[in-house]
Motif scaffolding. Structure first.
Motif, short mmCIF file in Angstrom:
data_model
loop_
_atom_site.label_atom_id
_atom_site.label_comp_id
_atom_site.label_asym_id
_atom_site.label_seq_id
_atom_site.Cartn_x
_atom_site.Cartn_y
_atom_site.Cartn_z
N ILE A 112 5.83 -0.16 1.16
CA ILE A 112 4.78 -0.48 0.19
C ILE A 112 3.85 0.71 -0.01
CG2 ILE A 112 2.67 -1.81 -0.13
CD1 ILE A 112 4.09 -4.21 0.66
N GLN A 113 3.62 0.99 -1.24
CA GLN A 113 2.70 2.05 -1.61
C GLN A 113 1.59 1.39 -2.42
OE1 GLN A 113 4.06 5.25 -0.93
NE2 GLN A 113 2.06 6.17 -1.24
N GLN A 114 0.37 1.81 -2.18
CA GLN A 114 -0.71 1.18 -2.92
C GLN A 114 -1.21 2.13 -3.98
OE1 GLN A 114 -4.08 -0.22 -0.59
NE2 GLN A 114 -5.26 -0.35 -2.48
N SER A 115 -1.40 1.59 -5.17
CA SER A 115 -1.95 2.40 -6.25
C SER A 115 -2.88 1.53 -7.07
CB SER A 115 -0.82 2.96 -7.13
OG SER A 115 -1.37 3.49 -8.30
N GLY A 116 -4.15 1.65 -6.78
CA GLY A 116 -5.12 0.88 -7.55
C GLY A 116 -5.33 -0.52 -7.01
N LYS B 84 8.31 -0.33 -3.18
CA LYS B 84 7.34 -1.22 -3.83
C LYS B 84 5.99 -0.52 -3.94
CE LYS B 84 9.17 -5.69 -2.48
NZ LYS B 84 9.05 -6.80 -1.53
N ILE B 85 5.41 -0.69 -5.07
CA ILE B 85 4.06 -0.14 -5.27
C ILE B 85 3.18 -1.29 -5.74
CG2 ILE B 85 2.65 1.52 -6.50
CD1 ILE B 85 5.32 3.05 -7.00
N ILE B 86 2.12 -1.49 -5.04
CA ILE B 86 1.23 -2.58 -5.44
C ILE B 86 -0.04 -2.01 -6.03
CG2 ILE B 86 2.14 -4.21 -3.75
CD1 ILE B 86 -0.27 -3.56 -1.99
N GLY B 87 -0.63 -2.79 -6.91
CA GLY B 87 -1.87 -2.35 -7.54
C GLY B 87 -1.68 -2.17 -9.04
N ASP B 88 -2.76 -1.81 -9.73
CA ASP B 88 -2.70 -1.69 -11.19
C ASP B 88 -2.15 -0.33 -11.62
OD1 ASP B 88 -4.78 -0.02 -10.61
OD2 ASP B 88 -6.33 -1.29 -11.51
N LEU B 89 -1.66 0.45 -10.66
CA LEU B 89 -1.00 1.73 -10.92
C LEU B 89 -1.97 2.75 -11.54
CD1 LEU B 89 2.34 0.33 -12.35
CD2 LEU B 89 1.74 0.73 -9.97
N SER B 90 -3.24 2.57 -11.26
CA SER B 90 -4.22 3.49 -11.83
C SER B 90 -4.21 4.83 -11.10
CB SER B 90 -5.62 2.87 -11.77
OG SER B 90 -5.92 2.49 -10.44
N ASP B 91 -3.69 4.85 -9.89
CA ASP B 91 -3.60 6.12 -9.16
C ASP B 91 -2.22 6.72 -9.39
OD1 ASP B 91 -3.39 8.15 -7.35
OD2 ASP B 91 -4.50 7.11 -5.77
N GLN B 94 -0.17 8.32 -6.50
CA GLN B 94 0.44 7.35 -5.58
C GLN B 94 1.71 6.73 -6.18
OE1 GLN B 94 -0.29 6.58 -2.42
NE2 GLN B 94 -1.89 8.15 -2.43
#
Lengths: 568, 126
Positions: A112-116, B84-91, B94
């Motif tokens: 898992i990678q976190q972005s935002g 998997k990438i979580i979040g609104d992808l604003s970064d 990342q």
């Protein structure tokens, strides 16, 4: 939100509870977990958190018709299903029948990678889907805190947990959340800050190499609950908790009598035996026949068709059965007919509270009319007297409340026979003492009824004999040197028999003597009589001769007067 | 949405990447994630990507089947390994690390074989 308003409107209504069906838990919580709210079950590893939750779900389905959802974070449903299968729960079957929904939430932090910014809406969607699929009323999360290791942002998690608990409450779902116990606080991640309606703490500790599981209700808002630590047990029937202090002295008493299995003993107890539902203490020295007396009662109970639970802390059931055969008591036949349940285990196998719990469980299973505990003195080993006393007190109360006639066997040793090692004599209704009497190089058994509440029992000391037809009680002889038993009694009996014979002989001789005397006297009387008759005869003769002479003289005189013509 | 074509050289920069974006309804965060993802992919992948947006509100069972918890979640199913990438992808940085497309459209990547890709993927993970 609607539901919330409803609750607000009925603020004065008592808290509704969801029964867990777990033996004992509903009693100490006063009816179960708070309905429509979330309960935290916390504790260290291996203390039974998951068990409690799963049993809550399974019993919810099976006993209360409330489907459940299991959200597992640590183990796969297959693993959990396998784990609880040993307890007789088939959750896979329940899942197939759409009574239970199993969701395994696996989050691998390495991928898992976190972005935002993010939230855990996925969890809510899954939960909602699960709840709707089976129409769940109960939910369990095991363990929610696992998410803290998967997601790096605790602030988001905390916000989502708060949202989750509100979500559950709004839908009126009764939920259990398990959590690891933390240092200095109840849960590692401080979940109790969000959910504070009910917190149950489980504990697993080792004392003297004996493990004891305990449960405590740390908090339960808006209701009365037991505050003590309650021992609990996880066995093949699931979890059971023993409410220790909820017992009160309010049992109903019975006037019915149950024979003791020894007719001679019944004779000492007004000829009827024990009171049903009473507690009987059999105490005595080693080898005085306590177990045999107890087994006689078991035999008699089974003969009446009643169930009997024989708890043995000394011998195995086979050994007891073999030994009892030698005195004509066949216990095996009752075991085969499922009337006698013989349970043996080592007293050191469990802690003292565990014994009580196990006995409780067995009694609930077997539902006996009679219970025999042989011996209680063994229970005291490795525990302090106060604990044992309190345990036995609760056991006796429990048995009395259930109307079960109970026999407690107690091994006494040393000088003071009229004292039990754990001081429970005052708790029992009937106290029968068995003792050995050493006399003339013999050791013989003696029995007496020390007390028997509510009946005019015999005060006699009786000799207790084990024959091949069971127990016989023989009145003991009180001789000049004390009580005579055994061969001393036999010789005394022989002596008395001889004396009696002598006495009888004496009487007979006297009678003969008298008879003879009578004959003699009668003979004397007869001879005297005949003598008297002779005398009388003689007297008559004399008299008649005299009269004859008189007459003669008179006629002579008349003749002479005629001749002289003095008269005419 | 089924795959249109199998990528010829898995792991290489030229290979097509399959992306799935899980959202829940038309929330601002979901919409932001969709537009962020499109922008990043256009900037770095040209047309060598496929995006499938899955709305879990419409398909709740998929959340369980695909082990989705956080919303939004971007899943790269191809090339393996799954990421998997979580979040609104604003970064953006990342996202690029997460998708293992650190270098945008570099020519030397043409010759990169699976071994180089594996090395990169290991570096990207760290």
């Amino acid at each position: 939100m609607n539901k919330k308003k409803k609750i607000a409107e009925h603020e004065l209504a008592p808290l509704q509870k969801a029964r867990t069906g777990i033996a004992g838990l509903d009693e100490i919580t006063g009816g179960g977990l708070p309905k429509g709210r979330t309960t935290i079950v916390c504790g260290g590893p291996g203390c039974g958190k998951t068990m409690l939750g799963i049993e809550f779900l399974v019993r919810g389905v099976l006993e209360f018709g409330e489907p459940g959802v299991l959200m597992a974070f640590e183990e796969t449903p297959q693993d959990i299903a396998t784990n609880v299968a040993s307890l007789g729960f088939d959750i896979q079957d329940l899942a197939n029948k759409k009574k239970m929904f199993l969701d395994y939430i696996s989050v691998d932090p390495s991928e898992i990678q976190q972005s935002g910014d993010y939230d855990l809406e996925g969890l809510f969607i899954r939960l909602q889907n699960a709840v709707e699929t089976v129409g769940a009323k109960r939910v369990m999360f095991d363990t929610l805190e696992a998410l803290f290791s998967s997601f790096s942002n605790p602030a988001i998690l905390r916000a989502e947990f708060r949202r989750l608990f509100r979500w559950l409450k709004d839908r009126g779902l009764t939920a259990i959340v398990t959590a690891e116990r933390g240092e200095g606080k109840l849960t590692r991640q401080g979940l109790e800050e969000y959910v504070s309606d009910c917190v149950i703490l489980l504990d697993h500790r080792i004392n003297d190499q004996i493990s004891a599981r305990r449960l405590r209700i740390v908090k339960y808002r808006g209701t009365r609950h037991g505050a003590d630590e309650y021992p609990f047990l996880i066995d093949e029937k699931g979890m059971s908790i023993l409410p220790l202090t909820s017992l009160r002295l309010q049992h109903t008493v019975s006037n019915e009598r149950v024979p003791s299995g020894v007719p001679d003993l019944d004779a000492m107890l007004e000829g009827k035996g024990y009171f049903r539902g009473s507690s009987i203490l059999l105490s005595g020295t080693a080898g005085s026949g306590k177990t045999t007396l107890a087994a006689s009662f078991a035999d008699a109970s089974c003969r009446r068709g009643e169930r009997c639970l024989f708890l043995d802390f000394e011998e195995s059931s086979n050994q007891v059965a073999r030994n009892m055969k030698s005195v004509g008591i066949d216990l095996e036949q009752w075991s085969r007919k499922n009337l006698l349940f013989h349970e043996s285990w080592r007293p050191t196998q469990y802690g003292i509270e565990m014994h009580l719990l196990r006995i409780h469980k067995l009694i609930e299973q077997v539902k006996p009319q009679a219970v025999i505990v042989d011996p209680i003195s063994n229970l005291a080993k490795g525990s302090n007297d106060m604990e044992v006393h309190s345990m036995l007190m609760r056991l006796i109360d429990f048995l009395k409340n259930s109307g079960i006639t109970a026999i407690f066997v107690n091994l006494t040793s040393g000088e003071n026979l009229e004292a039990t090692s754990v001081g429970i004599s005052s708790l029992t209704d009937t106290w029968i003492l068995l003792r050995d009497i050493e006399l003339n190089g013999e050791r013989n058994r003696c029995l007496y009824v020390l007390k028997s509440r509510g009946m005019a029992h015999s005060n006699q000391l009786r000799e207790f004999m084990l024959t091949e037809n069971g127990i016989k009680l023989v009145p003991a002889y009180i001789g000049p040197g004390g009580v005579l038993t055994g061969s001393a009694r036999l010789s005394q009996e022989a002596k008395e028999l001889a004396e009696e014979r002598m006495r009888k002989q004496g009487v007979r001789m006297k009678q003969q003597d008298i008879d003879r005397k009578r004959v003699v006297l009668q003979a004397q009387i007869a001879s005297l009589q005949s003598e008297m008759n002779a005398v009388e005869l003689e007297a008559e003769l004399v008299i008649s001769q005299e009269e004859e002479t008189d007459d003669q003289l008179k006629s002579n005189r008349d003749e002479m007067a005629k001749k002289r013509q003095a008269v005419w | 949405m089924p795959l249109k074509a199998k990528p010829k050289r898995i792991g290489s920069a030229k290979a097509v990447i399959d992306l799935r974006l899980y959202v829940a309804g038309q929330t601002p965060r979901s919409l932001a994630a969709i537009s962020n993802l499109k922008r990043i992919c256009d900037d770095h992948r040209g047309n060598r990507y496929r995006i499938e947006v899955i709305d879990l509100v419409k398909n709740p069972a998929l959340a369980r089947d695909h082990q989705i918890l956080a919303i939004p979640t971007l899943v790269r199913s191809l090339p393996v390994p799954i990421r998997k990438i979580i979040g609104d992808l604003s970064d953006e940085q990342q996202v690029l690390i997460g998708l293992n497309i650190v270098e945008p459209l570099r020519k030397k990547d043409k010759k990169a074989g699976p071994a180089a890709s594996a090395a990169r993927s290991a570096a990207g993970r760290g």
